[in-house]
Design an enzyme around this catalytic site. Structure first.
Site, PDB file in Angstrom:
ATOM      1  N   ASP A  61      66.772  62.809  19.913  1.00 44.74           N
ATOM      2  CA  ASP A  61      66.297  63.257  18.574  1.00 44.74           C
ATOM      3  C   ASP A  61      67.525  63.631  17.570  1.00 44.74           C
ATOM      4  OD1 ASP A  61      66.567  65.658  19.306  1.00 44.74           O
ATOM      5  OD2 ASP A  61      64.456  66.489  18.953  1.00 44.74           O
ATOM      6  N   SER A  62      68.457  63.486  18.026  1.00 41.24           N
ATOM      7  CA  SER A  62      69.718  63.595  17.212  1.00 41.24           C
ATOM      8  C   SER A  62      69.946  62.405  16.545  1.00 41.24           C
ATOM      9  CB  SER A  62      70.937  63.689  18.355  1.00 41.24           C
ATOM     10  OG  SER A  62      71.019  62.850  19.330  1.00 41.24           O
ATOM     11  N   ASP A  80      63.371  61.401  23.868  1.00 40.12           N
ATOM     12  CA  ASP A  80      63.019  63.118  23.559  1.00 40.12           C
ATOM     13  C   ASP A  80      61.607  63.068  22.935  1.00 40.12           C
ATOM     14  OD1 ASP A  80      64.985  64.764  24.124  1.00 40.12           O
ATOM     15  OD2 ASP A  80      65.989  64.504  22.234  1.00 40.12           O
ATOM     16  N   LYS A 108      62.375  64.050  27.599  1.00 36.73           N
ATOM     17  CA  LYS A 108      63.142  65.192  27.749  1.00 36.73           C
ATOM     18  C   LYS A 108      62.426  66.003  26.736  1.00 36.73           C
ATOM     19  CE  LYS A 108      67.477  66.001  25.891  1.00 36.73           C
ATOM     20  NZ  LYS A 108      66.959  66.593  24.659  1.00 36.73           N
ATOM     21  N   GLU A 160      62.308  70.236  24.883  1.00 41.03           N
ATOM     22  CA  GLU A 160      63.045  71.632  24.717  1.00 41.03           C
ATOM     23  C   GLU A 160      62.190  72.840  25.057  1.00 41.03           C
ATOM     24  OE1 GLU A 160      64.895  71.832  20.990  1.00 41.03           O
ATOM     25  OE2 GLU A 160      65.666  69.940  21.000  1.00 41.03           O
ATOM     26  N   GLU A 204      72.653  73.323  26.904  1.00 41.84           N
ATOM     27  CA  GLU A 204      73.388  73.088  25.654  1.00 41.84           C
ATOM     28  C   GLU A 204      73.858  74.314  25.101  1.00 41.84           C
ATOM     29  OE1 GLU A 204      71.474  70.673  22.474  1.00 41.84           O
ATOM     30  OE2 GLU A 204      72.741  71.154  21.037  1.00 41.84           O
TER      31      GLU A 204
HETATM   32  O1  KIV Z   1      68.992  64.649  20.947  1.00 41.85           O
HETATM   33  C1  KIV Z   1      69.958  64.713  21.604  1.00 41.85           C
HETATM   34  O2  KIV Z   1      71.146  63.995  21.219  1.00 41.85           O
HETATM   35  C2  KIV Z   1      70.221  65.835  22.711  1.00 41.85           C
HETATM   36  C3  KIV Z   1      71.444  66.156  23.411  1.00 41.85           C
HETATM   37  C4  KIV Z   1      72.349  66.909  22.458  1.00 41.85           C
HETATM   38  C5  KIV Z   1      71.249  66.648  24.535  1.00 41.85           C
HETATM   39  O3  KIV Z   1      69.169  66.300  23.086  1.00 41.85           O
END
Ligand code: KIV
Length: 280
Positions: A70-71, A109, A137, A139, A206
């Site tokens: 989600d970056s 994510d 993934k 968090e 992280e």
């Molecule tokens: O969203 C993302 O790119 C991430 C990485 C920083 C691990 O979760």
């Protein structure tokens, strides 16, 4: 008997006899299992990808994991942080990456507010898988364990994410290093163990200080994949692709190690193009 091709490579499924010779999800589980088996072995390599050409290039280079992170919200969509990312954004970009049919495991994510309960987490994970993700993934530690269990029990591989949690950046008032005290370290270890008990195949760590990242890596039974945790402190590393390529020059995290300067290359190419078109 009609044999239909599977949605994305992989296995053939008979539609008449109701017996799946092999389900397409076997591939995803096998890929996730092979990452899990790398604990303490050959380091796991992971990079973010948000589009088809990047996914193809990274896959052809031999990356193990393509993370549609989600970056995306910051480095592609221009938001200030990841809290603006929606499920529709994620589905759009996961689908683009999946069209590259990579050998690498595609992890998507779960965006903020889409995994508030185990039922919602599973529904969101299923939608990402339908778009082409092979694993998801999310968090957080102990408070996410039941959600992780709901997803893994449905046969979808899950990657954990501990330490600095970008989806909580507003509550935390910034990006801070984690694991600085014995209490924080113990909380991280307990969170990681809860995730492992719920079935994760790996955990992103992280912005955890190197000593703590090393301790966690030694203590945990699944691969740790570090970002901002120092060199060789984890079982693998993940980087945001724009940090690696130098293509997002307006913000470069202090821990990033660019291997290229695509921003400069782009500016030069565009300047030359403008001159050529103007006949200068
Ligand atoms: O969203 C993302 O790119 C991430 C990485 C920083 C691990 O979760």
């Amino acid at each position: 008997m009609i044999i239909k091709p599977p949605p994305r490579g992989g296995f053939l499924v008979s539609t008449t006899c109701c017996v799946a010779l092999k389900s397409p999800t076997v591939t995803a589980l096998q890929k996730a299992d092979s990452i899990r088996a790398r604990k303490g072995g050959r380091p796991v390599t992971a990079l973010t990808a948000y589009d088809y050409p990047t996914a193809r290039l990274l896959d052809e280079a031999g990356i193990d994991i393509l993370l549609v992170g989600d970056s995306l919200g910051m480095v592609v969509l221009g938001f200030p942080d990841t809290t603006h990312v929606t499920l529709d954004h994620m589905l759009h970009h996961v689908a683009a990456v999946a069209r590259a049919t990579p050998k690498a495991l595609i992890v998507g994510d779960l965006p903020i507010h889409t995994y508030e309960t185990p039922t919602q987490a599973l529904e969101t994970a299923r939608r990402l898988v339908a778009a082409g993700a092979e694993a998801v993934k999310l968090e957080g530690g102990i408070r996410q364990a039941e959600k992780v269990r709901a997803i893994t029990e449905a046969g979808i591989p899950v990657m954990g994410h501990l330490g600095m949690l970008p989806q909580r950046v507003l509550e935390e008032g910034g990006y801070r290093k984690k694991g600085k005290t014995p209490e924080q370290t113990e909380a991280l270890r307990e969170g990681a163990q809860a995730l492992i008990d719920a079935g994760v195949f790996s955990i992103v760590l992280e912005s955890i200080i190197p000593e703590t990242a090393r301790l966690l890596t030694a203590a945990l039974t699944v691969p740790t994949i570090g970002i901002g945790c120092g060199d060789q402190t984890c079982d693998g590393e993940v980087a945001v692709i724009t940090d690696l390529l130098g293509s997002f020059p307006w913000f470069v995290p202090p821990f990033a190690t660019p291997e290229a300067d695509l921003a400069a290359a782009t500016r030069t190419a565009v300047a030359r193009y403008i001159l050529r078109v103007r006949g200068a």
